[in-house]
Design a protein around this motif. Structure first.
Motif, PDB file in Angstrom:
ATOM      1  N   ASN A 110      -4.657   5.423  -1.977  1.00  0.00           N
ATOM      2  CA  ASN A 110      -5.467   4.437  -2.691  1.00  0.00           C
ATOM      3  C   ASN A 110      -4.675   3.608  -3.668  1.00  0.00           C
ATOM      4  N   GLN A 143      -8.924  -0.456   4.820  1.00  0.00           N
ATOM      5  CA  GLN A 143      -9.546   0.490   3.905  1.00  0.00           C
ATOM      6  C   GLN A 143     -10.925   0.943   4.362  1.00  0.00           C
ATOM      7  N   VAL A 163      -2.602   8.135   2.638  1.00  0.00           N
ATOM      8  CA  VAL A 163      -2.668   6.951   1.791  1.00  0.00           C
ATOM      9  C   VAL A 163      -3.359   7.339   0.496  1.00  0.00           C
ATOM     10  N   GLU A 196       0.864  -1.176   0.000  1.00  0.00           N
ATOM     11  CA  GLU A 196       0.000   0.000   0.000  1.00  0.00           C
ATOM     12  C   GLU A 196       0.902   1.229   0.000  1.00  0.00           C
ATOM     13  N   ARG A 225     -11.480   5.003   0.575  1.00  0.00           N
ATOM     14  CA  ARG A 225     -10.334   4.223   0.164  1.00  0.00           C
ATOM     15  C   ARG A 225     -10.789   3.010  -0.629  1.00  0.00           C
ATOM     16  N   GLN A 226     -11.985   3.113  -1.150  1.00  0.00           N
ATOM     17  CA  GLN A 226     -12.492   2.057  -2.016  1.00  0.00           C
ATOM     18  C   GLN A 226     -12.890   2.691  -3.333  1.00  0.00           C
ATOM     19  N   PRO A 227     -11.919   3.109  -4.126  1.00  0.00           N
ATOM     20  CA  PRO A 227     -12.215   3.858  -5.355  1.00  0.00           C
ATOM     21  C   PRO A 227     -12.982   3.045  -6.381  1.00  0.00           C
ATOM     22  N   ARG A 240       2.002   4.976   0.304  1.00  0.00           N
ATOM     23  CA  ARG A 240       1.618   6.154   1.079  1.00  0.00           C
ATOM     24  C   ARG A 240       2.590   7.281   0.760  1.00  0.00           C
TER      25      ARG A 240
END
Lengths: 444, 486
Positions: free
Chosen positions: A55, A426, A53, A44, B74-76, A46
């Motif tokens: 995405n 998430q 973060v 992930e 954060r869930q695009p 960052r």
């Protein structure tokens, strides 16, 4: 899942190395499992300066090797041969996948964006990846290149499914029943009339019987008292229960389910009561106490759960509880793949005083369902399974219940799973029920 | 018992490009009918409502051209942006409105309507008033392709039925409710508009103004998670595109596969509560074109206390469906798949087989599809993956259509999902194939661009169809296109 064996240690060393490098880049590594010595996970990305973060996730397939010499190894490069199955797997979807080869003994690792590499037909045919020891080294200096791969991903791209060995429970418990079932003609044409006379004769008589077409079908021996008084016991016939259990005739199946429902009603006594309206079985409130805890074997160890609890204060009289909540379950007997099971649906029953129905039950149940999730419901199922499997067994107070018993079934396994830790990280939307779980208290 | 996982079935978009997700597929490739003659290029949108709601809706359509940003998350993949409308964006089509395409109900009229005492009376009057306005639009030389009915809050309050869901509100799709005998404003309105041959779409003020004050009692009954502007735009405009005659996406099919007709069989109850059940067939082809047929009465069987068709009526219903397919495609299908939420009884099987044999259709699957209480549990907070398939037998399996979704990286639902139990009572294809198709058909719901629906469209459509048909008198011919019901 805990793996065992030597490959486990190599795998662990590999994970540690990858995690170390990823952390040094200021990124997070989420391990998702993988099979054999595979180290599967996600990086992930960052922003190291702000910690924000972005995405950006990169799927990683790691392989660790303790070989002294890799295929075609020179000072500058080496080859890594790949299985067809792995290649097919990595090429799924549109999102990039990084192949990282770790040599724990050397303390070095090497990486490749695998879809790019195998987009060349020659490379694909060769079924191997050529790593350049300097250019492809997976270390802190590779950060910019890693970021470039991640940011080149178009939105909506997705990669291969997460390979993860998972154990899956079903909410089914196998049913064993008495081998013999008895049939005899009777003058009674309904359950009601039969039952009324039976109660008069012997109030304690079990209810494992049904009346259909002027005949009674039962697990009890109908030539014995009190049954013999209610039917033509001389004409009694014995059958193997399988004749009903294995029958394809719909009427017979229905009758069999009816008898099983009668039997379970007796089986659960005295601990559980039955709610007529909903059909649920629930833990009864103990007569002189407010709450009841039940000890049982969960998946990992012995645990207890509050199965009857007093909640709230009544507005009109704060010394009184607002309601009691009882752990409950709904059930259905089903035949699947030729075998009989009980399908158990955990739920709750609400009473105002431990006995009478609570008028707000509907709303309360709705609220609980807004908060509970897979883990909570599974936990309740495991408790009920343990109850069914152990209840009615021989103990100090009674001998084993003769007509019905339950046996747990083995969990099933799947090789595709959910990377829980990654997904949990998430969940940032406060209105999602999963957010509350991840960041707040677990509802027991 | 064999446990496997089905890969998320892809859909086909513009130029036959494939993508597993609806919104990204549309963004990347445009709708499936891109470049085809039948594809809408400029959709004229009519609007009927109060002065405030008409104006708000028109403004909202204007804003749609520039799009909406993604909801912050954060869930695009679950919350993508809406890029905008225009010849080169998203649907590759313009959505326009103008004053000639709008009709405003004056305040006096709205006040009069909301003051009518009885619920039934009031609802009928509102339906008539709105239908009249739409009728005026239908008569004009420049006709709208779709009419948005922008309900003023005074009307919503009086006609709102707890089961209703506003366009732009999330619903618990797991509520498989048959169209019951309650007075259903939306159903009545669509039934009345059917003869005008104009598809309509209802929307609430919250669509164009998310901060609009909704009275608490209405708010409580809708899902507590209201949708973000991008998602609202996605769902509403996709529905409009389909209603205007477009084909946003279709099932990805191998050219070697047989031409199949997917038929869902259900029923609705009559309004007067007389316990009359009328059968319906929802027929979908691979392009998702839906055609609706109404059949004979169903009788409650003693055995399972569910309504069933006589052999004759079953035969007639399927026969008519096949005729309609032929009229649409020029040939009969090579394969028929029937979906039903109750067991096919002896008579129904006989009737359906007869209709199929008559047309020399060699391949047929009759599948009893039911929401099940049999469940699977993972060790963890997330439920099993969508696509999890547990096979009990060669003709029976449990399929998770809701659940954890890999593409979204979460479970976008509540509590624990209910899987579907699939039972094949006639089988032409292996069970795995039937399960894959059922999973794919859950993505053919034009009202929802979030693809993880619980039910295949063959069954999901039944609710909308019944809701409308019960207000269309038996003698009246019904509009065949699904656009008039959804």
């Amino acid at each position: 899942m805990k793996k065992i064996g030597g490959s486990d240690i190599i795998g662990e060393r590999g994970i540690a190395h990858i995690r170390g490098v990823v952390l040094s880049m200021g990124f997070m590594f989420y391990e998702t499992g993988g099979v054999e010595a595979g180290i599967d996970g996600f990086i992930e990305l960052r922003d190291a300066a702000t910690g924000v973060v972005g995405n950006l996730l990169l799927q990683v397939q790691g392989k660790a090797s303790e070989k002294k010499r890799l295929q075609a190894e020179t000072d500058d490069s080496f080859e890594f041969p790949c299985q067809d199955a792995d290649i097919a797997y990595w090429m799924q979807g549109t999102a990039p996948v990084l192949l990282i080869v770790v040599r724990p003994d050397e303390g070095k690792a090497y990486w490749k964006s695998i879809k790019d590499w195998f987009s060349d037909p020659e490379a694909l045919n060769s079924r191997r990846v050529v790593f350049h020891k300097t250019r492809d080294e997976f270390n802190r200096e590779a950060k910019a290149a890693i970021v470039a791969v991640a940011t080149s991903v178009s939105p909506g791209a997705s990669g291969p499914s997460v390979r993860k060995h998972e154990e899956i429970l079903t909410n089914l418990v196998a049913v064993c029943f008495a081998p013999t079932i008895y049939w005899a003609p009777t003058d009674h044409s309904t359950d009601k009339s039969f039952g009324a006379v039976l109660r008069d004769l012997h109030p304690e008589a079990g209810s494992e019987w049904i009346v259909r077409s002027k005949a009674v079908l039962s697990f009890h021996k109908l030539d014995q008292w009190p049954w013999s008084e209610l039917c033509e016991s001389e004409a009694m016939e014995e059958f193997g229960t399988d004749e009903w259990a294995d029958s394809d005739d719909e009427d017979r199946q229905r009758d069999f389910v009816a008898i099983l429902n009668r039997a379970i009603g007796e089986f659960v006594r005295p601990d559980l009561w039955h709610d007529r309206e909903t059909g649920f079985f629930y833990f009864r409130k103990p007569p002189h106490r407010d709450n009841l805890n039940y000890a049982y074997k969960s998946l990992k160890n012995t645990t207890t759960r509050r199965v009857v609890g007093r909640y709230g204060k009544r507005k009109s009289d704060p010394t009184q509880a607002s309601y009691w909540r009882h752990s409950a379950f709904g059930h259905r007997f089903v035949r699947l793949a030729g075998k009989w099971f009980i399908e158990v649906t955990p739920t709750y029953h609400f009473t105002r005083d431990g006995i009478a129905d609570d008028s707000w039950a509907g709303d309360r149940l709705k609220k609980i369902k807004e908060m509970e999730n897979n883990s909570a419901v599974m936990g309740q199922f495991v408790m009920w399974r343990d109850f069914l499997v152990t209840h009615g067994g021989d103990n100090l107070y009674a001998s084993k219940y003769p007509f019905l018993s339950f046996v747990p079934i083995q969990p099933l396994s799947m090789e595709v799973g959910v990377p829980d830790e990654l997904w949990k990280s998430q969940e940032t939307d406060p209105s999602s029920p999963l957010f509350e779980y991840v960041h707040g208290e677990v509802v027991k | 018992m064999k446990l496997t996982h089905l890969v998320e079935p892809p859909l086909e978009f513009g130029s036959a490009f494939r993508h597993p997700d609806i919104r990204f597929g549309l963004m990347d490739y445009g709708p499936f009918d891109l470049g085809m003659e039948s594809a809408p290029k400029r959709i004229r949108i009519g609007i009927v409502g109060s002065a405030e709601t008409v104006e708000g809706t028109a403004r909202w359509l204007e804003t749609c051209t520039t799009g909406f940003p993604a909801k912050e998350s954060r869930q695009p993949n679950l919350f993508p942006p809406f890029p905008g409308t225009g010849p080169d964006e998203t649907f590759r089509c313009e959505f326009v409105t103008s004053e000639e395409l709008q009709r405003v109900l004056p305040p006096r009229e709205i006040a009069r309507l909301s003051a009518i005492p009885g619920q039934r009376e009031m609802t009928r009057n509102v339906v008539d008033a709105i239908t009249d306005e739409i009728g005026v639009l239908a008569e004009r030389s420049i006709r709208p392709d779709v009419v948005l009915v922008a309900l003023p809050i005074e009307i919503i309050e009086r006609t709102y039925n707890a089961r209703d869901v506003p366009a732009g509100g999330e619903k618990d799709e797991d509520e498989e409710v048959e169209a019951g005998p309650d007075l259903d404003f939306r159903g009545m309105l669509k039934a009345a508009c059917m003869r005008l041959h104009l598809p309509i779409q209802l929307l609430w003020p919250t669509t164009f103004d998310p901060a609009y004050k909704i009275p608490r009692k209405l708010k409580e009954s809708t899902d507590r998670r209201t949708q973000d502007p991008a998602t609202i735009a996605w769902n509403l405009l996709t529905a409009v595109y389909y209603k205007a005659g477009g084909l946003p996406w279709r099932l990805a099919r191998d050219s070697r596969q047989l031409r199949t007709s997917f038929v869902g069989l259900s029923f609705y109850r009559s309004v007067d509560g007389e316990h009359i059940h009328t059968s319906t067939a929802q027929m979908f082809d691979e392009r998702g074109e839906g055609l609706i047929l109404r059949g004979g009465r169903m009788v409650e069987s003693e055995e399972d206390r569910k309504p069933h068709l006589t052999a004759e009526d079953a035969y007639e219903l399927l026969k008519s469906s096949l005729k309609v397919f032929r009229a649409q495609h020029g040939h009969f299908p090579a394969r028929v798949v029937l979906h039903k939420t109750s067991k096919f009884d002896r008579n129904e099987l006989a009737g359906f087989h007869k209709a199929i044999d008559e047309r020399d259709i060699d391949y047929a699957d009759f599948v009893w599809v039911q929401k099940s209480m049999t469940r699977l549990y993972r060790l963890g907070i997330y439920p099993p993956l969508r696509g999890t398939l547990l096979r009990f037998d060669r003709d029976q399996a449990l399929l998770y259509t809701r659940g954890s979704v890999e593409f979204f990286r979460t479970y976008p639902g509540m509590y624990v999902p209910r899987p579907l139990m699939l039972r094949c009572q006639a089988q032409g294809q292996p069970l795995q194939h039937i399960a894959e198709e059922t999973l794919a058909l859950t993505k053919m719901n034009w009202n929802n661009t979030q693809f993880d629906n619980g039910l295949p469209i063959t069954i999901a459509a039944a609710r909308h169809v019944g809701e409308v048909l019960k207000y269309v008198p038996e003698e009246q011919e019904i509009a065949p296109r699904y656009s008039f019901y959804m």
